[in-house]
Design a protein around this motif. Structure first.
Motif, PDB file in Angstrom:
ATOM      1  N   UNK A   1      39.908  30.920  96.784  1.00  0.00           N
ATOM      2  CA  UNK A   1      38.701  31.385  96.096  1.00  0.00           C
ATOM      3  C   UNK A   1      38.306  30.389  95.008  1.00  0.00           C
ATOM      4  N   UNK A   2      36.995  30.238  94.825  1.00  0.00           N
ATOM      5  CA  UNK A   2      36.491  29.398  93.737  1.00  0.00           C
ATOM      6  C   UNK A   2      35.434  30.191  93.005  1.00  0.00           C
ATOM      7  N   UNK A   3      35.623  30.353  91.709  1.00  0.00           N
ATOM      8  CA  UNK A   3      34.601  31.073  90.959  1.00  0.00           C
ATOM      9  C   UNK A   3      33.980  30.117  89.956  1.00  0.00           C
ATOM     10  N   UNK A   4      32.668  30.036  89.957  1.00  0.00           N
ATOM     11  CA  UNK A   4      31.948  29.145  89.065  1.00  0.00           C
ATOM     12  C   UNK A   4      32.408  27.694  89.224  1.00  0.00           C
ATOM     13  N   UNK A   5      32.741  27.300  90.446  1.00  0.00           N
ATOM     14  CA  UNK A   5      33.136  25.920  90.688  1.00  0.00           C
ATOM     15  C   UNK A   5      34.601  25.623  90.400  1.00  0.00           C
ATOM     16  N   UNK A   6      35.325  26.603  89.864  1.00  0.00           N
ATOM     17  CA  UNK A   6      36.745  26.392  89.559  1.00  0.00           C
ATOM     18  C   UNK A   6      37.616  27.155  90.553  1.00  0.00           C
ATOM     19  N   UNK A   7      38.685  26.521  90.994  1.00  0.00           N
ATOM     20  CA  UNK A   7      39.602  27.228  91.884  1.00  0.00           C
ATOM     21  C   UNK A   7      40.277  28.344  91.102  1.00  0.00           C
ATOM     22  N   UNK A   8      40.405  29.511  91.719  1.00  0.00           N
ATOM     23  CA  UNK A   8      41.042  30.634  91.046  1.00  0.00           C
ATOM     24  C   UNK A   8      42.545  30.517  91.234  1.00  0.00           C
ATOM     25  N   UNK A   9      43.254  30.673  90.130  1.00  0.00           N
ATOM     26  CA  UNK A   9      44.696  30.462  90.187  1.00  0.00           C
ATOM     27  C   UNK A   9      45.412  31.753  90.572  1.00  0.00           C
ATOM     28  N   UNK A  10      45.429  32.061  91.851  1.00  0.00           N
ATOM     29  CA  UNK A  10      46.185  33.228  92.318  1.00  0.00           C
ATOM     30  C   UNK A  10      46.963  32.848  93.566  1.00  0.00           C
ATOM     31  N   UNK A  11      47.936  33.692  93.893  1.00  0.00           N
ATOM     32  CA  UNK A  11      48.763  33.402  95.054  1.00  0.00           C
ATOM     33  C   UNK A  11      47.925  33.397  96.330  1.00  0.00           C
ATOM     34  N   UNK A  12      46.960  34.312  96.416  1.00  0.00           N
ATOM     35  CA  UNK A  12      46.129  34.385  97.609  1.00  0.00           C
ATOM     36  C   UNK A  12      46.828  35.091  98.753  1.00  0.00           C
ATOM     37  N   UNK A  13      46.226  35.015  99.925  1.00  0.00           N
ATOM     38  CA  UNK A  13      46.823  35.644 101.090  1.00  0.00           C
ATOM     39  C   UNK A  13      46.446  37.102 101.266  1.00  0.00           C
ATOM     40  N   UNK A  14      45.656  37.639 100.335  1.00  0.00           N
ATOM     41  CA  UNK A  14      45.278  39.043 100.445  1.00  0.00           C
ATOM     42  C   UNK A  14      44.017  39.237 101.259  1.00  0.00           C
ATOM     43  N   UNK A  15      43.555  40.478 101.340  1.00  0.00           N
ATOM     44  CA  UNK A  15      42.379  40.778 102.141  1.00  0.00           C
ATOM     45  C   UNK A  15      41.394  41.629 101.358  1.00  0.00           C
ATOM     46  N   UNK A  16      40.180  41.110 101.229  1.00  0.00           N
ATOM     47  CA  UNK A  16      39.160  41.858 100.492  1.00  0.00           C
ATOM     48  C   UNK A  16      38.762  43.119 101.255  1.00  0.00           C
ATOM     49  N   UNK A  17      38.851  43.060 102.590  1.00  0.00           N
ATOM     50  CA  UNK A  17      38.426  44.214 103.383  1.00  0.00           C
ATOM     51  C   UNK A  17      39.410  45.371 103.304  1.00  0.00           C
ATOM     52  N   UNK A  18      40.680  45.037 102.998  1.00  0.00           N
ATOM     53  CA  UNK A  18      41.677  46.103 102.904  1.00  0.00           C
ATOM     54  C   UNK A  18      41.229  47.176 101.907  1.00  0.00           C
ATOM     55  N   UNK A  19      40.699  46.719 100.773  1.00  0.00           N
ATOM     56  CA  UNK A  19      40.219  47.684  99.773  1.00  0.00           C
ATOM     57  C   UNK A  19      39.161  48.594 100.366  1.00  0.00           C
ATOM     58  N   UNK A  20      38.227  48.007 101.130  1.00  0.00           N
ATOM     59  CA  UNK A  20      37.130  48.823 101.656  1.00  0.00           C
ATOM     60  C   UNK A  20      37.661  49.902 102.588  1.00  0.00           C
ATOM     61  N   UNK A  21      38.674  49.545 103.399  1.00  0.00           N
ATOM     62  CA  UNK A  21      39.249  50.569 104.289  1.00  0.00           C
ATOM     63  C   UNK A  21      39.903  51.672 103.476  1.00  0.00           C
ATOM     64  N   UNK A  22      40.688  51.278 102.467  1.00  0.00           N
ATOM     65  CA  UNK A  22      41.379  52.301 101.671  1.00  0.00           C
ATOM     66  C   UNK A  22      40.357  53.147 100.903  1.00  0.00           C
ATOM     67  N   UNK A  23      39.375  52.474 100.306  1.00  0.00           N
ATOM     68  CA  UNK A  23      38.392  53.200  99.511  1.00  0.00           C
ATOM     69  C   UNK A  23      37.627  54.202 100.366  1.00  0.00           C
ATOM     70  N   UNK A  24      37.112  53.748 101.503  1.00  0.00           N
ATOM     71  CA  UNK A  24      36.288  54.657 102.304  1.00  0.00           C
ATOM     72  C   UNK A  24      37.127  55.700 103.029  1.00  0.00           C
ATOM     73  N   UNK A  25      38.409  55.409 103.202  1.00  0.00           N
ATOM     74  CA  UNK A  25      39.267  56.443 103.790  1.00  0.00           C
ATOM     75  C   UNK A  25      39.312  57.654 102.859  1.00  0.00           C
ATOM     76  N   UNK A  26      39.269  57.389 101.562  1.00  0.00           N
ATOM     77  CA  UNK A  26      39.100  58.490 100.620  1.00  0.00           C
ATOM     78  C   UNK A  26      37.647  58.930 100.583  1.00  0.00           C
ATOM     79  N   UNK A  27      36.746  57.962 100.399  1.00  0.00           N
ATOM     80  CA  UNK A  27      35.421  58.320  99.925  1.00  0.00           C
ATOM     81  C   UNK A  27      34.603  59.017 100.985  1.00  0.00           C
ATOM     82  N   UNK A  28      34.916  58.809 102.278  1.00  0.00           N
ATOM     83  CA  UNK A  28      34.122  59.604 103.211  1.00  0.00           C
ATOM     84  C   UNK A  28      34.515  61.078 103.212  1.00  0.00           C
ATOM     85  N   UNK A  29      35.807  61.398 103.324  1.00  0.00           N
ATOM     86  CA  UNK A  29      36.170  62.814 103.145  1.00  0.00           C
ATOM     87  C   UNK A  29      35.643  63.368 101.815  1.00  0.00           C
TER      88      UNK A  29
END
Ligand code: HEM
Ligand SMILES: [Cu+2]
Ligand SMILES: [Cu+2]
Lengths: 601, 248
Positions: free
Chosen positions: A269-297
């Motif tokens: 990831x790069x924010x504002x032209x700078x590389x973000x210092x994180x381990x990485x390897x995660x998934x942005x979509x994972x949150x959406x699945x977890x969130x909507x698994x709650x939020x639709x019910x």
């Protein structure tokens, strides 16, 4: 169960010095505190929930009025605004995008988690379920008390977050990472607040389920339960099974923010032209699945209790049984079940293949069927009735077409092809607001007008009630119908300038102005309600225990129902919940607890 | 119907299909709402207390409501099976061949659309985050032979009419959503994911690229311009832009 609450007493003795003030108050006014703040009586807790959630509805609604005003008059100085929200948020009367985004995220969060659900479940459910099943209280009164205080704490955390550096959460009520992972401190407060609210709901849910399963009065078989109780039962299961997904997700997002993990952050990831210092390897979509698994019910948590309230009021005021009671019960079972299978219809445009999108489109279409059945059954219930048009009935009746518009506008959003132009536009905002604002909120108003006489022994004023109703119906439609039109024209949601920079928005941009004024008008007509509520507490016409001539058990209790215990004598149940206009009887209602038909006459 | 819905002009080959389905669904909604409201109004008037002082315990007995519900179910199945699902597999899921298509990369960032054309060789040059700078937001390596002829632009996308366009979409920072309302195109750009989206422009014109997903403070003005040009205009434009390429 009766008597002082051991939990509260314990608090006062063992509490650290920060509780000193509470302790003094406890010693000085032990009865008041025990009766109104730390009571374990489900009715007191229900009322605590009611007042707190009404307060939050007002807060959430005020934020919405600001949003609407901003969209209509973006960039035009409104000196009053600086007075209201401070120089930091609106220097020189011009609202900053930072603050605008906080308004959006916090309006959604407050309305859903601090307003509607606590009112529908915490207040109505708590007050009415034990009464309607003929129980002396909830199964776990102290858990009930804890549930309220976790809710209140969550509310305080959410409100406080407006005052921390950088302000409150500003990444939408959906809090999608990476945006939310990078947001200022307020987002951490949001996550903490959500954890408290989830905890509160989970405690409430186990309590409702146990109560409904275990504490039904003798003779109260499953198919004699009022429909409202069924909706609360299904709602509790939804809360119990869906919320843990968000609980987990919130903890993971909190760790991303605080502990340097990257559950939701991919590498590179790069924010504002700078590389973000994180381990990485995660998934942005994972949150959406977890969130909507709650939020639709959760969406069904917002509407099921509303359907329950409306069913009670329609049966009572049309003086006849609801149409297809069992069919309605089966339908909401199916609804509850299927609500766990549709979450990804919020994600059609994240890059879904044909198979997955076909599955979620199919489940989405299927779930519309039980909703159509319940709504049709409610309309058919009116056929052959002898309809009384009082304020609660007016709100309950208006719920039907409004909810209908909300449901119908869900169809083009549920089909992935037509979702392409509509996704993330004001069409979506219009769609779900028809369900929850003139839908659920109307049902909740109906419920307040209907059960107020049971709670207080006094009627609310009819004239003020009707003014409140007519004003709300007109202004709600003036706010939300134009949103559908704007969305169809392609105007996106969550825009600080209401879409003004886009050419394609031009033909429908003028609608922002009437919407802003209608939102203001909606605020004004709520004055009728607030005045009515407080005036009637002291000055409403006095009534007997069963002024609406209703059949369900809450009306068999004294008015107001006994503190700790509800009934003078625990009732026994002889029949189904809606025995109105039974052939061959002089009186048109036959309460559930009356032994035989003669005695009711 | 489609005229009164007030959608933006549809200027791609598949827009016709999306709009047809949109119109059909709205017809269905209208019929259901009107039918249902008429009955609702009738019931409220006919069974008001003044007119019907004594309610009937049994209420409606006819089964027409079951038929109405079956009708709804059938219409939904038809929309799904004959329109929505085939559309998705044909239009969204399947990509046309790269030969014969215009292939472009679009990289979203807060708050701009970076557009990358492969140039005459048809191959995108290497990009690297180490090379990212204010005047090279894509981090394109101009020393890579494939990258010498590449065109890069910000908030500006030109495409020829009548030829499929394939856009490889990605994002550098947060989630954005790439929307071309007149093309009936909207696709989320998700960090860590390279996602293609394609369409065939069918009319020339100049419109706006919209960011449809909340992506931060300036989300409301994350706007670009896109032009659908005749093939000649498009070629001329490419040639003109190529003149400004740095020489190596
Ligand atoms: C009754 C009056 C209400 C008004 C005038 C109102 C108005 C609005 C407005 C103007 C927006 C922002 C749309 C945008 O960002 O462009 C919004 C968003 C939202 N509203 Fe409401 N609303 C009301 C009630 C409710 C209720 C009762 C609920 C929930 C139960 C609710 C839930 C939401 C949610 C979840 C969002 C999305 C927030 C986000 O963008 O993250 N609203 N509302
Ligand atoms: Cu963006
Ligand atoms: Cu954006």
């Amino acid at each position: 169960m009766a008597g002082p609450s051991p939990w509260a007493t314990h608090l006062s003795h063992a509490g650290p010095c920060s509780l000193a003030a509470l302790r003094t108050a406890w010693l000085r006014y032990p009865n008041l505190l025990r009766r109104y703040l730390f009571s374990t009586d489900h009715k007191v807790i229900g009322l605590q929930y009611a007042f707190t959630s009404l307060f939050f509805l007002l807060v959430g609604f005020s934020l919405a009025v600001l949003i609407r005003w901003q969209q209509a008059y973006a960039g035009q100085p409104l000196p009053l605004l600086t007075l209201l929200v401070g120089e930091v948020n609106a220097p020189g009367g011009i609202m900053l995008p930072e603050f605008y985004n906080q308004l959006g995220a916090m309006h959604g969060t407050i309305m859903v988690f601090l307003g509607v659900v606590p009112l529908a479940v915490g207040a109505f459910g708590n007050y009415l379920v034990p009464l309607q099943i003929g129980a002396p209280d909830m199964a776990f009164p102290r858990l009930n008390l804890a549930s309220y205080w976790f809710y209140a704490a969550g509310g305080v955390v959410m409100l406080a977050s407006f005052f921390v550096p950088g302000g409150a959460a500003m990444s939408g009520w959906t809090s999608y990472p990476p945006l939310a992972d990078f947001a200022p401190q307020g987002q951490t407060w949001w996550l903490a607040g959500m954890l408290l609210l989830v905890l509160s709901s989970l405690l409430g849910a186990v309590n409702f389920i146990t109560t409904i399963v275990q504490l039904r009065a003798p003779g109260m078989t499953w198919f004699r339960l009022p429909f409202f109780v069924w909706t609360q039962l299904i709602t509790s299961f939804l809360l119990l099974l869906a919320f843990p997904a968000l609980q987990a997700a919130a903890i993971l997002q909190g760790m991303d923010r605080l502990a340097g993990t990257s559950f939701f952050l991919p590498s590179g990831l790069m924010v504002g032209g700078q590389a973000v210092d994180v381990a990485g390897g995660g998934s942005a979509l994972l949150w959406q699945h977890l969130f909507w698994f709650l939020a639709h019910p959760e969406v069904y948590v917002l509407v099921l209790p509303a359907m329950g309230i409306v069913a009670e009021i329609i049966a009572n005021n049309s003086r006849k049984p609801v149409f297809g009671y069992r069919l309605m019960v089966y339908s909401i079972f199916v609804l509850g079940f299927l609500s766990f299978t549709v979450w990804a219809h919020h994600m059609y445009l994240t890059g879904m293949g044909t198979t997955i999108s076909a599955i979620f489109q199919a489940t989405t279409m299927i779930i519309s069927i039980p909703s159509v059945i319940v709504l049709s059954a409610l309309v058919l219930s009116l056929h052959g009735g002898s309809i009384r048009f009082n304020t609660p009935m007016l709100f309950a009746l208006a719920f039907l077409p409004m909810f209908g518009i909300g449901g119908l506008t869900g169809l083009p959003l549920g089909l992935a092809a037509t979702d392409i132009p509509l996704h993330d536009t004001n069409y979506v905002v219009g769609h779900f607001h028809y369900l929850v604002a003139p839908g659920t909120i109307f049902a909740l108003f109906a419920g307040i007008y209907h059960w107020f006489p049971k709670i207080t022994g006094r009627m609310m004023n009819e004239t003020l009630g009707r003014l409140h109703f007519a004003g709300s119906l007109v202004t709600m439609n003036l706010i939300f119908f134009p949103m559908l039109m704007q969305g169809m024209a392609g105007v996106n949601r969550r825009l600080w300038d209401g879409g003004a920079i886009y050419q394609h928005a031009e033909p429908v941009l003028y609608l922002n102005v009437p919407m802003a004024h209608a939102a203001f008008g909606l605020a004004l007509v709520q004055v009728f309600f607030i005045v009515n509520l407080f005036m009637s507490l002291k000055g409403g016409r006095r009534v007997t225990a069963n002024p609406w001539e209703a059949t369900t058990l809450e009306w068999a209790a004294p008015t107001p129902p006994r503190a700790h215990g509800n009934f003078d004598e625990l009732p026994r149940v002889y029949r189904g919940p809606y025995e109105y206009s039974v052939p061959g009887m002089d009186v048109d209602f036959l309460p559930q607890h009356v032994p035989d038909a003669k005695a009711g006459a | 119907m489609i005229e009164w819905l007030g959608m933006p002009v549809g200027a791609s080959a598949h827009a016709v299909e999306v709009d047809r389905l949109m119109a059909l669904v709205h017809w269905l909604m209208l019929v259901m709402f009107v039918g249902w409201s008429t009955y609702f109004t009738y019931v409220l008037v006919r069974f008001r207390r003044g007119r019907n002082p004594r309610a009937s315990y049994h209420g409606v007995r006819s089964r027409w409501s079951t038929w109405a519900e079956a009708g709804v179910l059938v219409s939904e199945v038809v929309l799904l099976v004959f329109f929505a699902i085939p559309f998705w597999s044909r239009q969204v899921d399947a990509l046309p061949a790269e030969q014969g298509s215009t292939v472009v990369r679009v990289v979203a960032e807060q708050f701009a659309w970076n557009v990358h054309y492969p140039g005459p060789d048809g191959v995108f040059g290497r990009t690297s985050s180490d090379l990212v700078s204010a005047d090279n937001p894509l981090g394109l390596d101009r020393r890579d032979p494939a990258g010498r002829d590449d065109l890069t632009l910000v908030n500006e996308l030109n495409l020829p009419v009548g030829r499929p366009a394939i856009i490889w979409l990605s994002t550098k920072d947060v989630i954005h959503s790439f929307a071309l309302p007149q093309m009936r195109v909207k696709q989320d750009a998700i960090p860590g994911v390279l996602q293609p989206v394609w369409f065939t422009p069918s009319e020339t014109g100049q419109w706006e690229i919209v960011c449809a997903q909340l992506c931060g403070l300036a989300h409301f003005r994350m706007r670009g311009i896109y032009r659908i040009q005749t093939p000649d205009e498009f070629q001329a434009w490419l040639a003109e832009e190529a003149k400004y390429l740095p020489a190596y």
